[in-house]
Design a protein around this motif. Structure first.
Motif, short mmCIF file in Angstrom:
data_model
loop_
_atom_site.label_atom_id
_atom_site.label_comp_id
_atom_site.label_asym_id
_atom_site.label_seq_id
_atom_site.Cartn_x
_atom_site.Cartn_y
_atom_site.Cartn_z
N SER A 82 -7.14 -5.78 -13.04
CA SER A 82 -8.23 -5.49 -12.11
C SER A 82 -7.72 -5.25 -10.69
O SER A 82 -8.50 -5.00 -9.78
N THR A 83 -6.40 -5.34 -10.51
CA THR A 83 -5.81 -5.17 -9.18
C THR A 83 -5.12 -3.82 -9.07
O THR A 83 -4.36 -3.41 -9.96
N CYS A 84 -5.40 -3.10 -7.99
CA CYS A 84 -4.71 -1.84 -7.68
C CYS A 84 -4.90 -0.79 -8.78
O CYS A 84 -3.97 -0.05 -9.10
N GLN A 85 -6.09 -0.70 -9.33
CA GLN A 85 -6.35 0.26 -10.39
C GLN A 85 -7.23 1.43 -9.95
O GLN A 85 -7.26 2.47 -10.62
N ASP A 86 -7.92 1.30 -8.85
CA ASP A 86 -8.87 2.33 -8.42
C ASP A 86 -8.17 3.46 -7.67
O ASP A 86 -7.09 3.29 -7.10
N ALA A 87 -8.82 4.61 -7.68
CA ALA A 87 -8.36 5.72 -6.85
C ALA A 87 -8.68 5.42 -5.39
O ALA A 87 -9.63 4.69 -5.09
N GLY A 88 -7.86 5.97 -4.49
CA GLY A 88 -8.13 5.75 -3.09
C GLY A 88 -6.88 5.66 -2.24
O GLY A 88 -5.80 6.08 -2.66
N THR A 89 -7.01 5.08 -1.06
CA THR A 89 -5.91 4.95 -0.12
C THR A 89 -5.16 3.65 -0.36
O THR A 89 -5.77 2.58 -0.47
N TYR A 90 -3.84 3.75 -0.42
CA TYR A 90 -2.96 2.58 -0.56
C TYR A 90 -1.97 2.58 0.60
O TYR A 90 -1.62 3.63 1.14
N ASN A 91 -1.54 1.39 0.99
CA ASN A 91 -0.59 1.25 2.08
C ASN A 91 0.79 0.85 1.56
O ASN A 91 0.89 0.01 0.67
N VAL A 92 1.82 1.47 2.11
CA VAL A 92 3.20 1.03 1.90
C VAL A 92 3.59 0.28 3.16
O VAL A 92 3.53 0.81 4.27
N LEU A 93 3.97 -0.99 2.99
CA LEU A 93 4.33 -1.82 4.13
C LEU A 93 5.81 -2.18 4.05
O LEU A 93 6.28 -2.72 3.04
#
Length: 449
Positions: A146-157
């Motif tokens: 259920s984590t990090c599965q959706d489409a959209g904006t992600y951040n690389v830190l």
């Protein structure tokens, strides 16, 4: 005499054009050792301390950036709901700077709610000297998660940590973003990591006849290797890069040895003299060996056995097993401490690399072109010849230039030959012209021309 001179000029021009057509292109030249060779196609990008201002990274692209002491820099990914994305960071401190145990970076991929998808560290540990080190983070789509599965904006830190005693200069970063191909529709993949795999190192390989392979100075120009024992030279403070094609179902074993010193300082002891590290095709860290000590006598170090390449390795809790998740070029780097130079002189030291790839190549689980996550026949050819990617590209370019020059030269040869034939025919006709202005029998070249 004038007619003969003109004939000689025409023949000389013809010979010159033939010579131009036959000239080869430039051969690949070793420019000498460098601290690190960045990909010349890398795009400049600046990380931001506010995530909403972050620049977007594009799949299949290499970037060059930098990071200051204590900085936390953001970059952005725009992902769909099906793509597995991998972003790596290569840390490149300036040559000669001071680094301490624990200095390094953490790279992570996070969703829009700042939930961490994955993270990895790249640290200077007991081998406390500046050299390129790498880590990667990723977002993968998994059933039941259920984590990090959706489409959209992600951040690389990317976060940097350095001790107060360390040099505060900026570190350069080389960032790579790669997307994993999709699994074939009729492929049923395991969902658990393998429990058993060969963990005994095989016998050392037989040295090749022509076994000199000087390493590259970055991932970009890493020298290609196959199974064998290879010789090179390494200078104190230098890091050499190699790459080995490892296919699905294959297992890689590696070791490195440093020859004895012929200079002074034979009783000097240098701890953590040689560092050996293995990274996967996405520049994700697989494993490294405990740094080897050196006392002027032959010494060697080897990596612990890692499992055969398998898609299901990604489900393992061990990072060294999880990183063996796809086929492609695996990168081997070896670094020699600058303290070896202080003790034994800065001349190059003899280096031996032992590489063995075991197992029969299996079938890819991906559909379509697998990109960097595959081993091609061309990759195998490069490994046999010991060429790097840039050398292969230059060779292809030289071949095309040669073909083009040959084509131009052949066309010029025909034009000059036709002109020479016409000139000779006119001279012959002028010398044989009958009285009364009758048409000479040699009116031009044969009709077949």
């Amino acid at each position: 005499m004038r007619q003969r001179s003109r004939g000689r000029v025409a023949l000389a021009a013809l010979a010159a054009m033939c010579a131009v057509a036959a000239l080869p292109g430039h051969a690949y030249a070793d420019e000498g050792a460098a601290a690190y060779t960045f990909d010349p196609g890398a795009k400049a990008v600046s990380g931001t301390e506010v995530n909403t201002d972050a620049a977007e990274l594009k799949a299949g692209t290499v970037y060059k950036s930098s990071i200051k002491v204590g900085q936390k820099l953001y970059y952005r990914l725009n992902l769909d709901a099906t793509t597995n994305a991998y972003v790596s960071a290569v840390v490149v401190p300036k040559a000669g700077v001071e680094v301490a145990y624990g200095d390094g970076i953490t790279i992570s991929v996070r969703d829009s709610s700042d939930l961490r998808c994955s993270s990895e560290d790249a640290r200077f540990e007991s081998a406390e000297y500046p050299r390129p080190i790498a880590a990667y983070a990723y977002r993968v789509v998994e059933k039941g998660s259920s984590t990090c599965q959706d489409a959209g904006t992600y951040n690389v830190l990317v976060e940097r940590e350095s001790k107060e005693t360390s040099d505060p200069q900026d570190w350069d970063l080389e960032l790579r973003y790669a997307s994993e191909p999709r699994i074939g529709g009729d492929t049923a993949m395991p969902t658990e990591a393998p429990e058993d795999w060969p963990s005994t190192s095989p016998a050392p390989p037989t040295p090749a006849t022509d076994n000199r392979r000087q390493g590259g100075t970055g991932y970009y120009d890493a020298t290609s290797l196959e199974t064998g024992e290879w010789k090179a030279e390494i200078t104190p403070g230098q890091t050499l890069f190699y790459r080995i094609p490892v296919d699905w179902g294959q297992q890689i074993f590696t070791a490195a040895g440093l020859g004895n010193s012929t200079g002074t300082g034979e009783n000097a002891f240098v701890g953590n003299a040689l560092a050996l590290s293995l990274d996967n095709p996405a520049q994700g860290h697989v494993d490294d060996a405990s740094p080897m000590s050196y006392a002027g006598k032959p010494a060697s170090v080897s990596l612990d056995p890692v499992p055969p390449v398998a898609y299901e390795n990604r489900f393992a809790s061990s990072s060294s097993v999880s990183a063996m998740r796809f086929a492609g070029w695996y990168y081997l780097s070896v670094s020699l401490s600058p303290k070896v130079g202080e003790a034994y002189g800065d001349k190059p030291f003899p280096l031996t690399l032992s590489v063995r790839v075991e197992g029969k190549a299996g079938k890819t689980p991906y559909e379509g072109d697998a990109g960097i996550f595959a081993v091609t026949e061309n990759d195998k050819d490069l490994a046999r010849s010991g060429r790097s990617g840039p050398q292969a590209a230059e060779s292809r370019s030289d071949t095309m230039k040669l073909v083009g020059a040959a084509g131009i030269g052949a066309g010029t040869v025909l034009v000059l030959a036709l002109g020479a034939w016409t000139l000779l025919a006119r001279r012959r006709a002028a010398g044989a012209a009958p009285a009364g202005g009758q048409q000479p029998p040699y009116g031009g070249p044969p009709q077949a021309w």
